[in-house]
Design an enzyme around this catalytic site. Structure first.
Site, mmCIF file in Angstrom:
data_model
loop_
_atom_site.group_PDB
_atom_site.id
_atom_site.type_symbol
_atom_site.label_atom_id
_atom_site.label_comp_id
_atom_site.label_asym_id
_atom_site.label_seq_id
_atom_site.Cartn_x
_atom_site.Cartn_y
_atom_site.Cartn_z
ATOM 1 N N ASN A 1 -1.413 6.527 -4.268
ATOM 2 C CA ASN A 1 -2.331 5.452 -4.662
ATOM 3 C C ASN A 1 -3.435 6.095 -5.495
ATOM 4 O O ASN A 1 -4.262 6.835 -4.960
ATOM 5 C CB ASN A 1 -2.902 4.800 -3.383
ATOM 6 C CG ASN A 1 -3.988 3.793 -3.675
ATOM 7 O OD1 ASN A 1 -4.234 3.435 -4.826
ATOM 8 N ND2 ASN A 1 -4.650 3.334 -2.626
ATOM 9 N N HIS B 1 -4.709 -3.007 1.711
ATOM 10 C CA HIS B 1 -5.328 -1.677 1.829
ATOM 11 C C HIS B 1 -6.707 -1.835 2.470
ATOM 12 O O HIS B 1 -7.388 -2.834 2.246
ATOM 13 C CB HIS B 1 -5.446 -1.040 0.440
ATOM 14 C CG HIS B 1 -5.866 0.398 0.501
ATOM 15 N ND1 HIS B 1 -7.177 0.769 0.656
ATOM 16 C CD2 HIS B 1 -5.144 1.542 0.468
ATOM 17 C CE1 HIS B 1 -7.240 2.093 0.720
ATOM 18 N NE2 HIS B 1 -6.022 2.584 0.596
ATOM 19 N N GLU C 1 -9.486 -0.719 1.790
ATOM 20 C CA GLU C 1 -10.594 -0.986 0.846
ATOM 21 C C GLU C 1 -10.600 -2.455 0.440
ATOM 22 O O GLU C 1 -11.661 -3.035 0.182
ATOM 23 C CB GLU C 1 -10.482 -0.038 -0.358
ATOM 24 C CG GLU C 1 -10.874 1.380 0.056
ATOM 25 C CD GLU C 1 -10.153 2.500 -0.662
ATOM 26 O OE1 GLU C 1 -9.609 2.283 -1.760
ATOM 27 O OE2 GLU C 1 -10.115 3.616 -0.102
ATOM 28 N N GLY D 1 -9.886 9.208 2.920
ATOM 29 C CA GLY D 1 -10.837 9.842 2.008
ATOM 30 C C GLY D 1 -11.920 10.636 2.713
ATOM 31 O O GLY D 1 -12.922 11.013 2.101
ATOM 32 N N GLU E 1 -2.854 3.264 8.210
ATOM 33 C CA GLU E 1 -3.934 4.063 7.643
ATOM 34 C C GLU E 1 -5.203 3.841 8.471
ATOM 35 O O GLU E 1 -5.934 2.866 8.241
ATOM 36 C CB GLU E 1 -4.196 3.648 6.198
ATOM 37 C CG GLU E 1 -3.006 3.805 5.298
ATOM 38 C CD GLU E 1 -3.421 3.939 3.839
ATOM 39 O OE1 GLU E 1 -3.127 4.982 3.258
ATOM 40 O OE2 GLU E 1 -4.063 3.025 3.328
ATOM 41 N N LYS F 1 -5.854 4.678 -6.934
ATOM 42 C CA LYS F 1 -7.116 3.923 -6.810
ATOM 43 C C LYS F 1 -7.737 3.683 -8.185
ATOM 44 O O LYS F 1 -7.021 3.509 -9.156
ATOM 45 C CB LYS F 1 -8.068 4.647 -5.849
ATOM 46 C CG LYS F 1 -7.417 4.908 -4.486
ATOM 47 C CD LYS F 1 -8.410 5.218 -3.424
ATOM 48 C CE LYS F 1 -7.671 5.537 -2.144
ATOM 49 N NZ LYS F 1 -8.544 5.720 -1.015
ATOM 50 N N SER G 1 -6.006 11.101 4.434
ATOM 51 C CA SER G 1 -6.221 12.535 4.177
ATOM 52 C C SER G 1 -4.947 13.374 4.362
ATOM 53 O O SER G 1 -4.995 14.469 4.915
ATOM 54 C CB SER G 1 -7.362 13.070 5.046
ATOM 55 O OG SER G 1 -8.561 12.360 4.758
HETATM 56 C C1 PEP Z 1 -5.371 5.801 0.721
HETATM 57 O O1 PEP Z 1 -6.086 5.496 -0.180
HETATM 58 O O2 PEP Z 1 -4.489 5.007 1.058
HETATM 59 C C2 PEP Z 1 -5.565 7.094 1.378
HETATM 60 C C3 PEP Z 1 -4.854 7.364 2.434
HETATM 61 O O3 PEP Z 1 -6.491 7.954 0.834
HETATM 62 P P1 PEP Z 1 -6.703 9.523 1.208
HETATM 63 O O4 PEP Z 1 -5.345 10.163 1.146
HETATM 64 O O5 PEP Z 1 -7.625 10.029 0.133
HETATM 65 O O6 PEP Z 1 -7.296 9.575 2.556
#
Ligand code: PEP
Length: 249
Positions: free
Chosen positions: A9, A94, A96, A172, A166, A11, A212
């Site tokens: 992703n 997601h 976000e 992040g 997630e 973003k 992460s």
């Molecule tokens: C994501 O945006 O779905 C995500 C898991 O980000 P990160 O890997 O940066 O934690």
């Protein structure tokens, strides 16, 4: 037997030139990769990335889409427009989108149904906030998001669904759920699918982990019985960090 599915992703990152360079590096870096792969660039980059990944083992994904097919929805992007660009998959729900843009389960469910209706694969993201985990509610939150996200979707359409667990506190932040903690939630979610659709469907559904994920923790996460891949954010922005995750092991 479930095939691992590793998705990146991107973003709200990258210009067209940067996206083209990354897509080119991923196409060559993953051409002998054994798993299923996806990149999800911003809407403005889809037209640039589409011809680069077409015919390769990397699918083209979008990061969101409107809940309506078309019409007076300023600033939104339609499923028809995504399909016109060659998009095959859409990431929905997601964290976000849920937390920064206040998308609720009902809206996300509407989007999931619309995506499936138009033949797009939907990656339905679920996951608890830190305070929900600390209050012992992680499983209940994930169960609710799964049940409501899939409301009205028949078993015959489930092959178009991928789930992504997630935990919001791990996205992040550099904090990863331990492989054991992640696997426990994945097992719980698989059980929810079994209750809704039967064990055969539960055994088939792909559940990605996100939060992460890096080259140095990917193999340990993927070794868990119920973890079938990864949804990667930060480490998906460079081929040198994404390719080793995608080729973990
Ligand atoms: C994501 O945006 O779905 C995500 C898991 O980000 P990160 O890997 O940066 O934690």
């Amino acid at each position: 037997m479930r095939n691992y599915y590793i998705a990146g992703n991107w973003k709200m990152h990258k210009t067209r030139a940067e996206a083209a360079a990354l897509a080119g590096e991923l196409v060559s870096g993953l051409k002998d990769g054994k798993h299923k792969y996806l990149v999800a660039p911003s809407f403005t980059l889809l037209e640039t990335v589409a011809p680069l990944v077409k015919g390769t083992n990397i699918r083209l994904g979008a990061q969101n889409m409107a809940a309506e097919e078309q019409g007076a929805h300023t600033g939104e992007t339609s499923v028809l427009q995504l399909k016109d660009l060659g998009v095959q998959t859409v990431i929905l729900g997601h964290s976000e989108r849920r937390h920064l843009y206040k998308e609720d389960d009902a809206l996300i469910n509407k989007k999931v149904k619309l995506a499936l209706q138009h033949g797009l694969e939907a990656i339905l993201c679920i996951g608890e906030l830190l305070e929900e985990r600390e209050a012992g509610k992680a499983e209940a939150v994930c169960e609710r998001q799964t049940v409501k996200g899939l409301e009205g979707i028949p078993a015959s359409s489930l092959s178009g669904i991928v789930l992504a667990y997630e935990p919001v506190w791990a996205i992040g932040t550099g904090k990863t759920a331990t492989p054991e903690d992640a696997d426990a939630i994945h097992a719980c979610v698989r059980n929810v699918i079994a209750k809704l659709y039967g064990q055969a469907e539960a055994d088939k559904i792909i559940i990605q982990y996100g939060g992460s994920v890096k080259a140095d923790n990917a193999a340990r996460l993927m070794s868990k019985e119920n973890i079938d891949g990864a949804l990667v954010g930060g480490a998906a922005l460079k081929a040198e960090s994404f390719v080793p995750i995608a080729k973990f092991g």
